[in-house]
Design an enzyme around this catalytic site. Structure first.
Site, PDB file in Angstrom:
ATOM      1  N   GLN A 187      -7.159  -0.597   5.457  1.00  0.00           N
ATOM      2  CA  GLN A 187      -7.737  -1.196   4.219  1.00  0.00           C
ATOM      3  C   GLN A 187      -7.924  -2.898   4.327  1.00  0.00           C
ATOM      4  OE1 GLN A 187      -5.509   0.146   0.928  1.00  0.00           O
ATOM      5  NE2 GLN A 187      -6.239   2.288   1.041  1.00  0.00           N
ATOM      6  N   HIS A 256      -2.962  -1.112   1.247  1.00  0.00           N
ATOM      7  CA  HIS A 256      -2.473  -2.052   0.124  1.00  0.00           C
ATOM      8  C   HIS A 256      -2.111  -3.353   0.510  1.00  0.00           C
ATOM      9  CE1 HIS A 256      -0.934   2.193  -1.540  1.00  0.00           C
ATOM     10  NE2 HIS A 256      -2.403   2.004  -1.334  1.00  0.00           N
ATOM     11  N   TYR A 359       6.744  -5.626 -12.716  1.00  0.00           N
ATOM     12  CA  TYR A 359       5.654  -4.805 -13.263  1.00  0.00           C
ATOM     13  C   TYR A 359       6.052  -3.526 -13.197  1.00  0.00           C
ATOM     14  CZ  TYR A 359       3.468  -8.589 -15.166  1.00  0.00           C
ATOM     15  OH  TYR A 359       3.247  -9.777 -15.851  1.00  0.00           O
TER      16      TYR A 359
END
Ligand code: HEC
Length: 476
Positions: A187, A256, A359
């Site tokens: 990616q 990622h 988060y």
């Protein structure tokens, strides 16, 4: 009399061994889809369409429609109708089953393979405006990030490593010369391009990319941020703005990266760094991955960063517990920073980024693993910042931008949200920091990687497969 040849008996014994070992080991992590097929299908139907028991796809819920309502029925059952599964399924598996039911309702499993359509020739009518689609640049190689210079030129990246220019509606045939080498693998590659808020004075352009390096003879890479200037079609005066020490680089290409860049009103540079497929790293502040970082425009680290004085921590960290933050945008009304985070299977998040917050990935999530095994039953916990909104099943959320143009006045200050797998551009209305409405503006034109408001008020959309940039222009 029946007797086994000794050799055959030994083979059978060995063949039987692994089964014995597994039976005594910890319970296997089960694919929840297979569990459904073995345990629920007989009553609710192979495709959840119903049979002996009601359909789970028709949005008709006798016992409540929320995730918690579904989980409760699966856990406790319904007297005289359905046994509860609390002795069979862990809480995490019950959560995974709820996601599975939501996915099926949304036709999730077929969306990855949906054919990409040709562009609509006719105007498309939406709730508030009609638009037409125009091609800006075609036959590209995975366009990833886009931005505009004050003189109206558009810069965009191709993941393979090219920085390209569109001027007066024309794609310059040659990419900018001399941009840094990238590791175009998995990616990663050349990803974000951003322009300094005072570009007119200083000419700085920023790039975020997968930096190729070698450690012990092995190819490794990690996100790196540089700035440079454009002169006569070339990239010059490059400076490194952020780079982690080599020991933190990860092997090969991988997944990622995150890699969005946004400047806030005070001129701080925020960038997102995905967890590189190592989910537990996101909670570890001694590691750079799985974080949002804040630095000065020249790479210095602000002394008031939340973990600047924590021993061993990366001083540039602004938030942690972020999985794959693929979108960052500043709300033009409030100056607050919004982030879109590509979740696992289920649990794509829209977050409001607050100083020092956690988060939650992978301690809490609304998603499950791609193979159908659960991650955790926890969707929230004390001390963990909940998402403002989440998409379950996943849309594969990517780049975001607030619409700031004048061409579509009723969309002013709406958040434009892109989706890869679901091939969508969404308009998300945010009021008082809450999502009050969503509308799918574009569907099935390809995987949507990024979106930007152009200086002309048109909405520029970077598509992958087919790889092109289009813009939405208003139709009166
Ligand atoms: C023996 C048949 C049977 C099996 C097996 C079964 N169910 Fe059910 N289920 C039912 C029936 C019947 C109802 C409707 C109960 C009612 O509303 O009176 C129901 C209701 C439900 C509901 C609530 C529907 C609503 O309208 O609120 C859910 C969710 C559900 N089942 C999920 C599952 C899952 C997941 C499994 C497998 C783990 C499963 N069921 C296995 C028979 C079954």
């Amino acid at each position: 009399m029946f007797s086994l040849h000794p050799f055959l008996a030994a083979v059978l014994l060995i063949a039987a061994l692994p089964a014995v070992v597994i039976a005594q080991g910890p319970p296997l992590r089960r694919d929840i889809g297979k569990y459904y097929a073995q345990n629920c299908e007989a009553c609710h139907g192979r495709n959840l369409q119903g049979g002996l028991a009601p359909s789970l796809l028709d949005d008709q819920w006798t016992h409540g429609s929320s995730d918690d309502d579904l989980a409760k029925i699966i856990r406790d059952g319904v007297p005289d109708a359905m046994e509860g599964y609390k002795d069979e399924l862990s809480e995490a598996e019950i959560r995974a089953m709820v996601i599975f039911i939501r996915e099926r309702r949304a036709g999730f499993s077929s969306s990855e393979n949906r054919p990409t359509r040709t562009l609509p020739g006719d105007p498309v009518q939406t709730e508030e405006h009609a638009y037409r689609v125009e091609i800006v640049a075609d036959r590209l190689s995975t366009p990833w990030g886009m931005t505009f210079l004050p003189d109206g030129r558009m810069l965009f990246t191709e993941k393979s490593g090219e920085l390209r220019v569109v001027e007066n509606g024309q794609l310059a045939p040659a990419p900018i010369r001399g941009t840094p080498a990238v590791r175009d693998s998995g990616q990663g590659g050349l990803m974000e391009v951003a322009v300094h808020p005072r570009y007119a004075e200083n000419g700085w352009v920023y790039l975020a990319f997968s930096d190729p390096a070698t450690r012990d003879g092995q190819g490794v890479s990690l996100t790196k941020i540089v700035r440079g200037k454009l002169r006569d079609g070339a990239w010059v005066e490059q400076e490194t703005i952020w780079q982690a020490p080599l020991e933190f680089y990860r092997p090969g290409g991988g997944v990622h990266f995150g890699c969005r860049i946004v400047f806030d009103r005070d001129g701080y540079l925020f960038f997102s760094h995905g967890e590189r497929g190592r989910q537990d790293d996101a909670q570890n502040r001694k590691l750079p991955n799985g974080k949002i970082h804040r630095i000065h425009d020249d790479g210095r680290i602000p002394a008031d960063n939340p973990f600047a004085n924590e021993p061993g921590a990366f001083a540039s960290i602004w938030t942690y517990g972020n999985r794959n933050p693929q979108g960052l945008a500043l709300d033009p009304r409030t100056g607050l920073l919004w982030e879109s985070e590509h979740g696992p299977r289920g649990g794509d998040e829209l977050n409001l980024i607050r100083r020092g917050a956690n988060y939650g990935w992978p301690v809490v999530t609304f998603g499950m693993n791609y193979n159908g095994t659960p991650i955790t039953p926890l969707t929230g916990r004390e001390g963990i910042e909940p998402p403002v909104s989440h998409w379950t099943p996943s849309i594969a959320v990517c780049g975001i931008d607030f619409y700031t143009g004048d061409a579509f006045p009723k969309w002013k200050n709406n958040l434009l949200v892109t989706a890869l797998a679901q091939q969508e551009l969404r308009r998300v209305v945010i009021e008082d920091n809450k999502v009050t409405r969503q509308e799918v503006l574009v569907k099935d034109l390809g995987r949507v990687r990024d979106v930007q408001t152009g200086p002309d008020g048109a909405i520029y959309v970077a598509l992958n497969q087919p790889d092109r940039i289009v813009r939405l222009v208003p139709v009166k």
